[in-house]
Every structure is written in structure tokens, then in C-alpha cells.
Design a protein around this motif. Structure first.
Motif, PDB file in Angstrom:
ATOM      1  N   ASP A 127     -59.876 -39.270 -69.181  1.00 55.30           N
ATOM      2  CA  ASP A 127     -60.305 -40.327 -70.105  1.00 55.30           C
ATOM      3  C   ASP A 127     -61.514 -39.870 -70.924  1.00 55.30           C
ATOM      4  O   ASP A 127     -61.583 -40.100 -72.137  1.00 55.30           O
ATOM      5  CB  ASP A 127     -60.645 -41.603 -69.343  1.00 55.30           C
ATOM      6  N   ASP A 128     -62.479 -39.228 -70.233  1.00 51.65           N
ATOM      7  CA  ASP A 128     -63.674 -38.742 -70.925  1.00 51.65           C
ATOM      8  C   ASP A 128     -63.308 -37.676 -71.947  1.00 51.65           C
ATOM      9  O   ASP A 128     -63.869 -37.630 -73.054  1.00 51.65           O
ATOM     10  CB  ASP A 128     -64.687 -38.178 -69.923  1.00 51.65           C
ATOM     11  N   TYR A 129     -62.360 -36.810 -71.582  1.00 53.15           N
ATOM     12  CA  TYR A 129     -61.944 -35.754 -72.502  1.00 53.15           C
ATOM     13  C   TYR A 129     -61.258 -36.350 -73.740  1.00 53.15           C
ATOM     14  O   TYR A 129     -61.513 -35.922 -74.870  1.00 53.15           O
ATOM     15  CB  TYR A 129     -60.999 -34.790 -71.797  1.00 53.15           C
ATOM     16  N   ALA A 130     -60.401 -37.339 -73.502  1.00 51.57           N
ATOM     17  CA  ALA A 130     -59.715 -37.988 -74.624  1.00 51.57           C
ATOM     18  C   ALA A 130     -60.721 -38.674 -75.546  1.00 51.57           C
ATOM     19  O   ALA A 130     -60.600 -38.616 -76.779  1.00 51.57           O
ATOM     20  CB  ALA A 130     -58.692 -38.988 -74.103  1.00 51.57           C
ATOM     21  N   ARG A 131     -61.717 -39.322 -74.947  1.00 54.41           N
ATOM     22  CA  ARG A 131     -62.744 -39.987 -75.734  1.00 54.41           C
ATOM     23  C   ARG A 131     -63.556 -38.971 -76.523  1.00 54.41           C
ATOM     24  O   ARG A 131     -63.884 -39.182 -77.700  1.00 54.41           O
ATOM     25  CB  ARG A 131     -63.660 -40.804 -74.812  1.00 54.41           C
ATOM     26  N   LEU A 132     -63.881 -37.846 -75.870  1.00 58.63           N
ATOM     27  CA  LEU A 132     -64.634 -36.796 -76.550  1.00 58.63           C
ATOM     28  C   LEU A 132     -63.854 -36.241 -77.733  1.00 58.63           C
ATOM     29  O   LEU A 132     -64.408 -36.032 -78.818  1.00 58.63           O
ATOM     30  CB  LEU A 132     -64.950 -35.674 -75.565  1.00 58.63           C
ATOM     31  N   LYS A 133     -62.545 -36.006 -77.541  1.00 58.94           N
ATOM     32  CA  LYS A 133     -61.725 -35.508 -78.640  1.00 58.94           C
ATOM     33  C   LYS A 133     -61.671 -36.517 -79.785  1.00 58.94           C
ATOM     34  O   LYS A 133     -61.688 -36.145 -80.962  1.00 58.94           O
ATOM     35  CB  LYS A 133     -60.312 -35.208 -78.138  1.00 58.94           C
ATOM     36  N   HIS A 136     -58.863 -40.531 -58.900  1.00 59.19           N
ATOM     37  CA  HIS A 136     -59.683 -41.325 -59.808  1.00 59.19           C
ATOM     38  C   HIS A 136     -60.630 -40.440 -60.617  1.00 59.19           C
ATOM     39  O   HIS A 136     -60.860 -40.673 -61.808  1.00 59.19           O
ATOM     40  CB  HIS A 136     -60.473 -42.370 -59.033  1.00 59.19           C
ATOM     41  N   LEU A 137     -61.190 -39.403 -59.969  1.00 59.91           N
ATOM     42  CA  LEU A 137     -62.065 -38.475 -60.682  1.00 59.91           C
ATOM     43  C   LEU A 137     -61.283 -37.704 -61.743  1.00 59.91           C
ATOM     44  O   LEU A 137     -61.772 -37.475 -62.847  1.00 59.91           O
ATOM     45  CB  LEU A 137     -62.722 -37.504 -59.690  1.00 59.91           C
ATOM     46  N   TYR A 138     -60.048 -37.314 -61.385  1.00 64.98           N
ATOM     47  CA  TYR A 138     -59.188 -36.631 -62.357  1.00 64.98           C
ATOM     48  C   TYR A 138     -58.924 -37.540 -63.560  1.00 64.98           C
ATOM     49  O   TYR A 138     -59.025 -37.108 -64.716  1.00 64.98           O
ATOM     50  CB  TYR A 138     -57.874 -36.235 -61.696  1.00 64.98           C
TER      51      TYR A 138
END
Length: 392
Positions: free
Chosen positions: A150-156, A143-145
Motif C-alpha cells: 500500500d505504501d509503495y502504491a501511494r509513493l508511486k 499485514h506488514l506485506y
């Protein structure tokens, strides 16, 4: 798997009270063990899928998103080691936590499992409490992975939105800035009618407008390079001649700071984009002038080997602390001047230099010590090497 390999520890009914539940794939060729593992895990609130052999485990792992795989080692057709290896080599399942269940206690067997990509081991006979905790922790890791991804995709996504907005605004700024600069040039033709104070302000305004145009151009070029949409017009060029042209354009600015500029080294030819290399020189010289104390010296040295051309721009400025020496090549990177205890933005000039040099197949870097000045260097492939690269 023999009867002695079965789970013998009494089953305890447990419930996940912290929400750490997930989708679990259990692969075991013995039905009674599959059912028992399913009961243990479903009692926690997990969704459990079952596989009777290694091939079925792979098919279900690929077909349905899983959070954890609980994998028996000794199975017919395809053992757990091979299943683990195949899951690790596929992008869809390479990140899945894999718990291998084995009665094997030999160190070599466990090392074999680690080499195959197993994250953890469960020894037989299985303790229900142990599998509950290990699976819960594996689900948490998954879940952390997923959250990081998800956070990385949102940041991009946000970065792309920001870059697109910035590109649009800057693109629209360029035309009025060019008009302002053109107006200054027209007025300069009539400067004989102006007082010395008016001339001074006129020169300051024209210089500021040209700086803004250079900043806008650099931002647009960086965006194009990032998108791979800025082709290079490579032609044979004398690198020393480009350096001299850059020095000529910076002479007035250097004279105001009482700085001397010099170029040493022999003429060296390379297949490059003339205008891009000229801008690299101008950016490096501009930074050297900006951060050098009055009455200093700035030198450009050019040398070559059989494979590349090396350019070094040396100044006697305040120097760059080691912790900032990589950051200054990032977009809008900042460097702290210890003498003045201020942060200075390096803007996009050095970012442009890095991307432009690398687009030519070269490298760029800096050697600097506080209070001892800086040496910015970059390399370009020699003419022969550059043409070999272009032919590939």
C-alpha cells in the motif's frame, strides 16, 4: 488422515489482544480437524474459511482474499504439496503465508514442503498454543506485506503526481526561456555598440539562458523516455565526428577554465540518433569541465570491437567517492566534493545520458578515484548489431 492424526491437545480459549487477526483458510479432509482448527482460530478473533480438499482450497484461495493458509499435507485428489505449488505460481496468492500441517517427521518430507513454497510447519498432534502463535505471526507478516504494498502504491502515486506537475511547469517555462535566449542572440548582433563590461554580462546572460534551456529540455526528454514516448531517429553516424562537434561547442567554456580538450581514436560508424548522441557528449564534457581544476586536460577516446563502439571521457578532476558512483545517474543525484566539503547536484544531465545510451542498446558507467579524476564511459552497438536489434 487417520484418527491418530487428530488434534489431541486440550483447546484453550484465547483472544487476540494486539489486533493481529486476519482471514484464515483451513484445508483438511477430516471434518473433526477442520472444526477444531476453526474453533482455535475463531477464539483468537480470526475469520476462518474451510476447504475439504486441495482443489477446493485452491478455488477458495483464488476467490476470496486470505491472509494465511493452514494446509494439511495428506489429502485426497490433490495433496498439500501440489496445492502449495499452485498457490505459489499464481500472482494472486504467491505472497500468502502457508503453514503446512503434517504428521510426517522425515527430513525429506519437510524439504519437499519447503521446495513447494511452505513458510512453516505444524507437527501433529497440534498444540493449540503453538498454532495460535504461529498463525498470529503469519498474519502479522501478511499485514506488514500488505502495508508495504500500500505504501509503495501511494509513493508511486505521489511520484507520478510530482512528475506530472513538474513536467507541466517545465513545459510552460520552455517558451519564455527560448524568447530570452533569442533576445540575447539579437543583442549579440549589435555588440559592437556595447562596452567590454556590457559584452561580458551579455555573454554570461546568454550562456545562463542556454543552460536553463538545456536543463528544461533534459527534464522533458527524461519524462518522455520514462513514458516510452521518445523514438530515436537512427541514421549511420561517425561517432568521432559527433565528438569533435561537441568539443567545438565547448571550446569557449573550456578556455575560460584554462582546460585543454582532445579527441583520440579512429572514425567509427554506428546507427544512432545524431542529436541525442551529441547531447550525451555535451553533458559528459560539461560535467568534466565543471568539476576539473584549472590548467587540466580532458580527453575523449573512441574505440570499437566487432560488437560495439566504446567512448571514454577522462578528466583530472576531484574524483567521485565510490558511494556516489551509482547515485549520480539518478534524477537530481548529488555528489560530495571532499576538497570543498560541499554537495553538488548532478541535475538531469547524467540521468538523460543513462537513459539515452540504454535506449540505443548500450551501457554507461564511471570509473573514478578521489583526487585521481574520473573516466566516464559508454558503449553503443556497432552498426551491424544495431540493425539486428532493430529487426527483432
Amino acid at each position: 488422515m487417520s484418527d491418530t492424526d487428530s488434534v489431541v491437545t486440550p483447546l484453550k480459549t484465547v483472544f487476540a489482544v494486539d489486533g493481529r487477526v486476519g482471514r484464515i483458510l483451513v484445508a483438511d479432509d477430516e471434518e473433526k480437524n477442520r472444526m477444531l482448527l476453526r474453533d482455535i482460530l475463531e477464539a483468537q478473533g480470526h475469520q476462518v474459511a474451510l476447504a475439504e480438499d486441495g482443489q477446493q482450497a485452491i478455488e477458495k484461495a483464488f476467490a476470496n482474499q486470505q491472509d494465511v493458509v493452514v494446509l494439511d499435507v495428506m489429502m485426497p485428489k490433490m495433496n498439500g504439496y501440489e496445492v502449495c505449488r499452485q498457490l505459489r505460481t499464481d500472482a494472486r496468492t504467491a505472497h500468502l503465508p502457508i503453514l503446512m500441517v503434517t504428521a510426517l517427521t522425515d527430513r525429506a518430507d519437510r524439504l519437499k514442503g519447503i521446495q513447494a513454497g511452505a513458510n512453516d510447519f505444524l507437527a501433529k498432534p497440534i498444540d493449540a498454543e503453538e498454532i495460535r502463535l504461529r498463525v498470529k505471526n503469519a498474519v502479522l507478516a501478511k499485514h506488514l506485506y500488505d502495508k508495504v504494498q500500500d505504501d509503495y502504491a501511494r509513493l508511486k502515486e505521489l511520484e507520478n503526481l510530482r512528475d506530472n506537475l513538474t513536467h507541466m511547469i517545465v513545459h510552460d517555462m520552455r517558451s519564455p526561456l527560448m524568447s530570452v535566449s533569442g533576445a540575447y542572440d539579437i543583442i549579440m548582433d549589435e555588440q559592437d555598440r556595447l562596452s567590454s563590461t556590457q559584452k561580458e554580462f551579455l555573454i554570461m546572460g546568454r550562456h545562463a539562458s542556454r543552460e536553463l534551456i538545456e536543463m528544461v529540455t533534459s527534464l522533458l526528454d527524461v519524462s518522455r523516455m520514462e513514458a516510452g514516448q521518445m523514438p530515436l531517429n537512427r541514421i549511420p553516424c561517425d561517432i568521432r565526428s559527433i565528438a569533435l562537434a561537441s568539443v567545438d561547442s565547448m571550446t569557449v567554456l573550456a578556455r575560460k577554465r584554462k582546460l585543454t580538450l582532445s579527441v583520440t581514436g579512429d572514425s567509427v560508424s554506428a546507427d544512432v540518433d545524431h542529436d541525442i548522441i551529441l547531447r550525451i557528449f555535451s553533458n559528459l564534457l560539461g560535467n568534466a569541465i565543471k568539476f576539473s581544476p584549472a590548467n587540466g586536460a580532458i580527453g575523449i577516446d573512441i574505440s570499437s570491437t566487432s560488437t560495439d563502439v566504446r567512448v571514454t571521457v577522462t578528466d583530472q578532476g576531484y574524483g567521485i567517492p565510490s558511494e556516489y558512483q551509482q547515485r549520480i545517474f539518478e534524477k537530481f543525484g548529488q555528489v560530495k566534493c571532499r576538497k570543498e566539503n560541499k554537495m553538488y547536484s548532478t541535475g538531469l544531465g547524467l540521468t538523460f545520458c543513462k537513459m539515452a545510451v540504454e535506449a540505443h542498446g548500450g551501457q554507461i558507467g564511471v570509473v573514478s578515484r578521489v583526487d585521481e579524476g574520473s573516466r566516464f564511459w559508454f558503449t553503443l552497438p556497432s552498426t551491424q548489431i544495431s540493425r539486428e536489434i532493430n529487426r527483432r
